[in-house]
Motif scaffolding. Structure first.
Motif, PDB file in Angstrom:
ATOM      1  N   THR A 148     -29.300 -57.290  79.715  1.00  0.00           N
ATOM      2  CA  THR A 148     -30.375 -57.943  78.961  1.00  0.00           C
ATOM      3  C   THR A 148     -31.302 -56.909  78.340  1.00  0.00           C
ATOM      4  OG1 THR A 148     -30.269 -59.840  80.447  1.00  0.00           O
ATOM      5  CG2 THR A 148     -32.250 -59.618  79.110  1.00  0.00           C
ATOM      6  N   GLY A 149     -31.660 -55.884  79.095  1.00  0.00           N
ATOM      7  CA  GLY A 149     -32.508 -54.814  78.564  1.00  0.00           C
ATOM      8  C   GLY A 149     -31.862 -54.116  77.381  1.00  0.00           C
ATOM      9  N   ALA A 150     -30.561 -53.878  77.461  1.00  0.00           N
ATOM     10  CA  ALA A 150     -29.844 -53.236  76.351  1.00  0.00           C
ATOM     11  C   ALA A 150     -29.846 -54.126  75.120  1.00  0.00           C
ATOM     12  CB  ALA A 150     -28.408 -52.917  76.772  1.00  0.00           C
ATOM     13  N   LEU A 151     -29.649 -55.425  75.304  1.00  0.00           N
ATOM     14  CA  LEU A 151     -29.662 -56.360  74.177  1.00  0.00           C
ATOM     15  C   LEU A 151     -31.036 -56.406  73.519  1.00  0.00           C
ATOM     16  CD1 LEU A 151     -28.164 -58.491  72.513  1.00  0.00           C
ATOM     17  CD2 LEU A 151     -28.907 -60.179  74.188  1.00  0.00           C
ATOM     18  N   VAL A 152     -32.088 -56.440  74.318  1.00  0.00           N
ATOM     19  CA  VAL A 152     -33.448 -56.454  73.773  1.00  0.00           C
ATOM     20  C   VAL A 152     -33.721 -55.169  72.996  1.00  0.00           C
ATOM     21  CG1 VAL A 152     -35.898 -56.407  74.412  1.00  0.00           C
ATOM     22  CG2 VAL A 152     -34.369 -58.073  75.467  1.00  0.00           C
ATOM     23  N   ALA A 153     -33.329 -54.033  73.548  1.00  0.00           N
ATOM     24  CA  ALA A 153     -33.532 -52.759  72.850  1.00  0.00           C
ATOM     25  C   ALA A 153     -32.771 -52.725  71.530  1.00  0.00           C
ATOM     26  CB  ALA A 153     -33.097 -51.602  73.743  1.00  0.00           C
ATOM     27  N   ASP A 154     -31.530 -53.195  71.519  1.00  0.00           N
ATOM     28  CA  ASP A 154     -30.744 -53.233  70.282  1.00  0.00           C
ATOM     29  C   ASP A 154     -31.385 -54.162  69.253  1.00  0.00           C
ATOM     30  OD1 ASP A 154     -28.755 -51.424  71.004  1.00  0.00           O
ATOM     31  OD2 ASP A 154     -27.503 -52.977  71.914  1.00  0.00           O
ATOM     32  N   TRP A 155     -31.878 -55.305  69.716  1.00  0.00           N
ATOM     33  CA  TRP A 155     -32.495 -56.261  68.792  1.00  0.00           C
ATOM     34  C   TRP A 155     -33.782 -55.680  68.200  1.00  0.00           C
ATOM     35  CZ3 TRP A 155     -30.308 -60.128  66.494  1.00  0.00           C
ATOM     36  CH2 TRP A 155     -31.097 -61.003  65.749  1.00  0.00           C
ATOM     37  N   LEU A 156     -34.589 -55.023  69.020  1.00  0.00           N
ATOM     38  CA  LEU A 156     -35.822 -54.413  68.514  1.00  0.00           C
ATOM     39  C   LEU A 156     -35.520 -53.302  67.505  1.00  0.00           C
ATOM     40  CD1 LEU A 156     -37.996 -54.331  71.761  1.00  0.00           C
ATOM     41  CD2 LEU A 156     -38.248 -55.850  69.783  1.00  0.00           C
ATOM     42  N   MET A 157     -34.498 -52.493  67.777  1.00  0.00           N
ATOM     43  CA  MET A 157     -34.090 -51.455  66.820  1.00  0.00           C
ATOM     44  C   MET A 157     -33.621 -52.091  65.515  1.00  0.00           C
ATOM     45  SD  MET A 157     -32.028 -48.611  68.958  1.00  0.00           S
ATOM     46  CE  MET A 157     -32.247 -48.705  70.714  1.00  0.00           C
ATOM     47  N   SER A 158     -32.870 -53.154  65.623  1.00  0.00           N
ATOM     48  CA  SER A 158     -32.382 -53.847  64.429  1.00  0.00           C
ATOM     49  C   SER A 158     -33.538 -54.445  63.634  1.00  0.00           C
ATOM     50  CB  SER A 158     -31.394 -54.947  64.817  1.00  0.00           C
ATOM     51  OG  SER A 158     -30.264 -54.394  65.449  1.00  0.00           O
ATOM     52  N   MET A 159     -34.542 -54.959  64.317  1.00  0.00           N
ATOM     53  CA  MET A 159     -35.720 -55.491  63.629  1.00  0.00           C
ATOM     54  C   MET A 159     -36.457 -54.382  62.882  1.00  0.00           C
ATOM     55  SD  MET A 159     -37.336 -58.257  66.296  1.00  0.00           S
ATOM     56  CE  MET A 159     -38.772 -58.528  65.299  1.00  0.00           C
ATOM     57  N   GLY A 160     -36.579 -53.220  63.508  1.00  0.00           N
ATOM     58  CA  GLY A 160     -37.233 -52.095  62.849  1.00  0.00           C
ATOM     59  C   GLY A 160     -36.474 -51.643  61.610  1.00  0.00           C
ATOM     60  N   ILE A 161     -35.168 -51.543  61.729  1.00  0.00           N
ATOM     61  CA  ILE A 161     -34.346 -51.134  60.582  1.00  0.00           C
ATOM     62  C   ILE A 161     -34.417 -52.171  59.476  1.00  0.00           C
ATOM     63  CG2 ILE A 161     -31.983 -50.684  59.817  1.00  0.00           C
ATOM     64  CD1 ILE A 161     -31.491 -49.505  62.662  1.00  0.00           C
ATOM     65  N   SER A 204     -34.722 -63.411  53.996  1.00  0.00           N
ATOM     66  CA  SER A 204     -35.348 -63.598  55.303  1.00  0.00           C
ATOM     67  C   SER A 204     -35.084 -62.378  56.180  1.00  0.00           C
ATOM     68  CB  SER A 204     -34.765 -64.846  55.966  1.00  0.00           C
ATOM     69  OG  SER A 204     -35.144 -64.912  57.313  1.00  0.00           O
ATOM     70  N   MET A 205     -36.142 -61.894  56.825  1.00  0.00           N
ATOM     71  CA  MET A 205     -35.981 -60.714  57.670  1.00  0.00           C
ATOM     72  C   MET A 205     -35.088 -61.013  58.871  1.00  0.00           C
ATOM     73  SD  MET A 205     -38.765 -58.031  58.880  1.00  0.00           S
ATOM     74  CE  MET A 205     -38.725 -57.516  60.562  1.00  0.00           C
ATOM     75  N   SER A 206     -35.074 -62.254  59.338  1.00  0.00           N
ATOM     76  CA  SER A 206     -34.224 -62.587  60.480  1.00  0.00           C
ATOM     77  C   SER A 206     -32.745 -62.484  60.117  1.00  0.00           C
ATOM     78  CB  SER A 206     -34.548 -63.980  61.015  1.00  0.00           C
ATOM     79  OG  SER A 206     -34.350 -64.957  60.023  1.00  0.00           O
ATOM     80  N   THR A 207     -32.396 -62.835  58.896  1.00  0.00           N
ATOM     81  CA  THR A 207     -31.003 -62.714  58.455  1.00  0.00           C
ATOM     82  C   THR A 207     -30.604 -61.247  58.369  1.00  0.00           C
ATOM     83  OG1 THR A 207     -31.196 -64.756  57.197  1.00  0.00           O
ATOM     84  CG2 THR A 207     -29.359 -63.303  56.636  1.00  0.00           C
ATOM     85  N   VAL A 224     -27.929 -56.364  60.520  1.00  0.00           N
ATOM     86  CA  VAL A 224     -28.069 -54.986  61.017  1.00  0.00           C
ATOM     87  C   VAL A 224     -27.574 -54.914  62.456  1.00  0.00           C
ATOM     88  CG1 VAL A 224     -29.749 -53.215  61.672  1.00  0.00           C
ATOM     89  CG2 VAL A 224     -29.920 -54.325  59.450  1.00  0.00           C
ATOM     90  N   TRP A 225     -27.962 -55.893  63.285  1.00  0.00           N
ATOM     91  CA  TRP A 225     -27.527 -55.908  64.681  1.00  0.00           C
ATOM     92  C   TRP A 225     -26.008 -55.986  64.780  1.00  0.00           C
ATOM     93  CZ3 TRP A 225     -24.926 -59.731  67.380  1.00  0.00           C
ATOM     94  CH2 TRP A 225     -24.846 -59.553  68.762  1.00  0.00           C
ATOM     95  N   PHE A 226     -25.388 -56.826  63.945  1.00  0.00           N
ATOM     96  CA  PHE A 226     -23.935 -56.984  63.957  1.00  0.00           C
ATOM     97  C   PHE A 226     -23.236 -55.678  63.572  1.00  0.00           C
ATOM     98  CE2 PHE A 226     -19.839 -58.186  62.158  1.00  0.00           C
ATOM     99  CZ  PHE A 226     -19.345 -59.025  63.150  1.00  0.00           C
TER     100      PHE A 226
END
Length: 156
Positions: A47-60, A73-76, A81-83
């Protein structure tokens, strides 16, 4: 009708082996150690790894939106980016940046080889739907890992 639906409505016990033997620790049947490097990782690390990846993807994705001025949309963009991040880094390194931080990696359970592009692509595609990752077997592996013959193991 009960016979047809019993295989998938029976719950987690339907994933138990036919011979009824129990394993002493998660991953024993897969030939993994009980603890240390190579052992199955726990839910907290994953779960921690997923959250970290998602936060990095949001920043990018925020950087992409601000630099290019895309009216999307930034969520798209974050999801894309996450994918791409997940497929690319698991193919090349066997872990995402968040998994590296958490000390875990994706490993094949059927061979001593890298995960590879196709398995990484299918695994990440299934993760898009969330549900396959939430439904797990007695080892704690999600349906996405079972379908691709992989497991999240501790790297250190």
């Amino acid at each position: 009708m009960a016979r047809m639906t019993g295989s998938w409505l029976s719950g987690p016990n339907s994933a138990l082996p036919e011979d009824g033997t129990e394993q002493n620790y998660p991953g024993e049947r897969l030939g993994l150690p009980s603890n240390g490097p190579g052992a199955l990782s726990g839910l907290g690390r994953r779960t921690g790894a997923l959250v970290a990846d998602w936060l990095m993807s949001m920043g990018i994705s925020a950087l992409i939106v601000n630099v290019t001025g895309i009216q999307q949309s930034m969520s798209t963009i974050t999801l894309l980016v996450w994918f791409v991040l997940g497929v690319g880094t698991v193919t090349v390194f066997s872990f995402t940046p968040g998994q590296l931080i958490a000390g875990i990696q994706v490993a094949r359970v059927d061979a001593q080889a890298r995960v590879g592009f196709v398995r990484a692509l299918v695994r990440t595609f299934f993760l898009l739907f969330v549900v396959p990752a939430v439904i797990s077997d007695q080892d704690g592996r999600g349906m996405h890992d079972r379908a691709t013959g992989t497991a999240m193991v501790r790297g250190r």
